[in-house]
Write a protein that holds these residues in place. Structure first.
Motif, mmCIF file in Angstrom:
data_model
loop_
_atom_site.group_PDB
_atom_site.id
_atom_site.type_symbol
_atom_site.label_atom_id
_atom_site.label_comp_id
_atom_site.label_asym_id
_atom_site.label_seq_id
_atom_site.Cartn_x
_atom_site.Cartn_y
_atom_site.Cartn_z
ATOM 1 N N GLU A 174 0.833 -1.206 0.000
ATOM 2 C CA GLU A 174 0.000 0.000 0.000
ATOM 3 C C GLU A 174 0.868 1.255 0.000
ATOM 4 N N TRP A 175 1.914 1.257 0.840
ATOM 5 C CA TRP A 175 2.810 2.426 0.898
ATOM 6 C C TRP A 175 3.514 2.633 -0.434
ATOM 7 N N LEU A 176 4.053 1.557 -1.003
ATOM 8 C CA LEU A 176 4.770 1.651 -2.268
ATOM 9 C C LEU A 176 3.861 2.134 -3.390
ATOM 10 N N THR A 177 2.649 1.600 -3.457
ATOM 11 C CA THR A 177 1.708 2.003 -4.495
ATOM 12 C C THR A 177 1.349 3.471 -4.367
ATOM 13 N N GLY A 178 1.110 3.917 -3.131
ATOM 14 C CA GLY A 178 0.791 5.320 -2.920
ATOM 15 C C GLY A 178 1.926 6.236 -3.325
ATOM 16 N N ALA A 179 3.151 5.851 -3.004
ATOM 17 C CA ALA A 179 4.316 6.664 -3.350
ATOM 18 C C ALA A 179 4.490 6.746 -4.862
ATOM 19 N N LEU A 180 4.375 5.612 -5.546
ATOM 20 C CA LEU A 180 4.547 5.595 -6.998
ATOM 21 C C LEU A 180 3.439 6.375 -7.707
ATOM 22 N N PRO A 192 -1.269 -2.153 -11.486
ATOM 23 C CA PRO A 192 -1.766 -3.504 -11.173
ATOM 24 C C PRO A 192 -1.773 -3.817 -9.679
ATOM 25 N N VAL A 193 -0.756 -3.331 -8.944
ATOM 26 C CA VAL A 193 -0.720 -3.607 -7.501
ATOM 27 C C VAL A 193 -1.875 -2.892 -6.807
ATOM 28 N N GLY A 194 -2.090 -1.609 -7.151
ATOM 29 C CA GLY A 194 -3.188 -0.872 -6.543
ATOM 30 C C GLY A 194 -4.534 -1.478 -6.867
ATOM 31 N N LEU A 195 -4.721 -1.877 -8.115
ATOM 32 C CA LEU A 195 -5.985 -2.491 -8.520
ATOM 33 C C LEU A 195 -6.192 -3.824 -7.817
ATOM 34 N N PHE A 196 -5.113 -4.573 -7.672
ATOM 35 C CA PHE A 196 -5.214 -5.900 -7.040
ATOM 36 C C PHE A 196 -5.569 -5.794 -5.559
ATOM 37 N N ILE A 197 -4.781 -5.015 -4.800
ATOM 38 C CA ILE A 197 -5.034 -4.956 -3.354
ATOM 39 C C ILE A 197 -6.343 -4.236 -3.052
ATOM 40 N N GLY A 198 -6.712 -3.259 -3.898
ATOM 41 C CA GLY A 198 -7.984 -2.572 -3.704
ATOM 42 C C GLY A 198 -9.164 -3.484 -3.963
#
Length: 255
Positions: A174-180, A192-198
């Motif tokens: 979550e932290w990495l996705t928000g930063a990117l 893809p990471v944000g869509l997946f975890i969300g």
């Protein structure tokens, strides 16, 4: 409870710990509350552990401070608030306040960053930053105690319950996705990471709350708060999904 003292006779007796290396904060708050209510305070300091223990033994109490009014022992700070008819905090009460505080901070940061960068707080970039900054703030709360977060998270997240390491990885993702997303960097990873975890989070919350009808606490603020799992938690995950879809569409238009 009320009292019939006139302003000239309103006197309270307060016993509180005031030691060289520790002054009881509840004692300070009790004194302030009494004075705000117009009482003259006879302020008795308990300056040693022995003196404090002797006082508690004498009056049959387990804690200090202790307030006396008209010779009647009122009790500690919480009891004093109840005596004056003030709201007493229920430590077990559920509240959305921690999450709302994070959302408000994320919004403030996004508007400030937009104003600094573009001269106006109201931009599409501010909307993007609101979501990404809020993700990082929520992740920060989880990262303070990953073990505690993961234990609560395992209570309802569908993927974590099948693969425990995901519960420990989630705050970092979550932290990495928000930063990117904040930097518009490495979209091939953040989207893809944000869509997946969300998506996993939204499905898990919806299933637990609206299908199973379970009454759970949300791990969204790291497990330290008493935030109910429900609409706000679902909104958090839906916002993450929407951010990923928005960025994907933005890339498609640019390409």
């Amino acid at each position: 409870m009320t009292n019939d003292q006139t302003p000239s006779t309103r006197t309270a007796v307060l016993y509180r710990m005031v030691m060289e290396k520790h002054s009881c904060p509840w004692g300070i708050r009790s004194k302030y509350l009494l004075e705000r209510r117009g009482y003259a305070v006879e302020d008795h300091w308990l300056t040693t552990r022995e003196q404090t223990d002797a006082f508690k033994a004498e009056h049959g109490v387990k804690t200090t401070p202790q307030t006396f009014i008209n010779g009647q022992r009122i009790g500690g700070f919480t009891d004093l608030r109840a005596y004056f008819g003030l709201k007493v905090r229920d430590p077990g009460a559920k509240s959305y306040r921690p999450v709302l505080a994070v959302f408000a901070t994320g919004a403030g940061l996004a508007l400030a960053a937009s104003f600094a960068a573009f001269g106006t707080p109201f931009t599409l970039r501010a909307g993007e930053w609101f979501v990404s900054f809020t993700m990082m703030l929520l992740a920060m709360l989880k990262l303070q105690d990953v073990d505690r977060f993961s234990t609560m998270f395992l209570g309802y997240d569908l993927l974590a319950r099948r693969w425990v390491p995901y519960a420990f990885a989630y705050p970092f993702l979550e932290w990495l996705t928000g930063a990117l997303m904040s930097a518009h960097a490495l979209p091939w990873l953040s989207i893809p990471v944000g869509l997946f975890i969300g998506t996993v989070g939204a499905v898990s919350v919806f299933y637990a709350v609206y299908v199973q009808k379970r009454d759970l606490k949300c791990a969204c603020v790291g497990g330290s708060g008493n935030v109910p799992l429900g609409f706000v938690s679902l909104t958090e995950n839906l916002a993450m999904m929407a951010m990923a879809v928005w960025m994907l569409g933005r890339l498609a238009l640019m390409g």
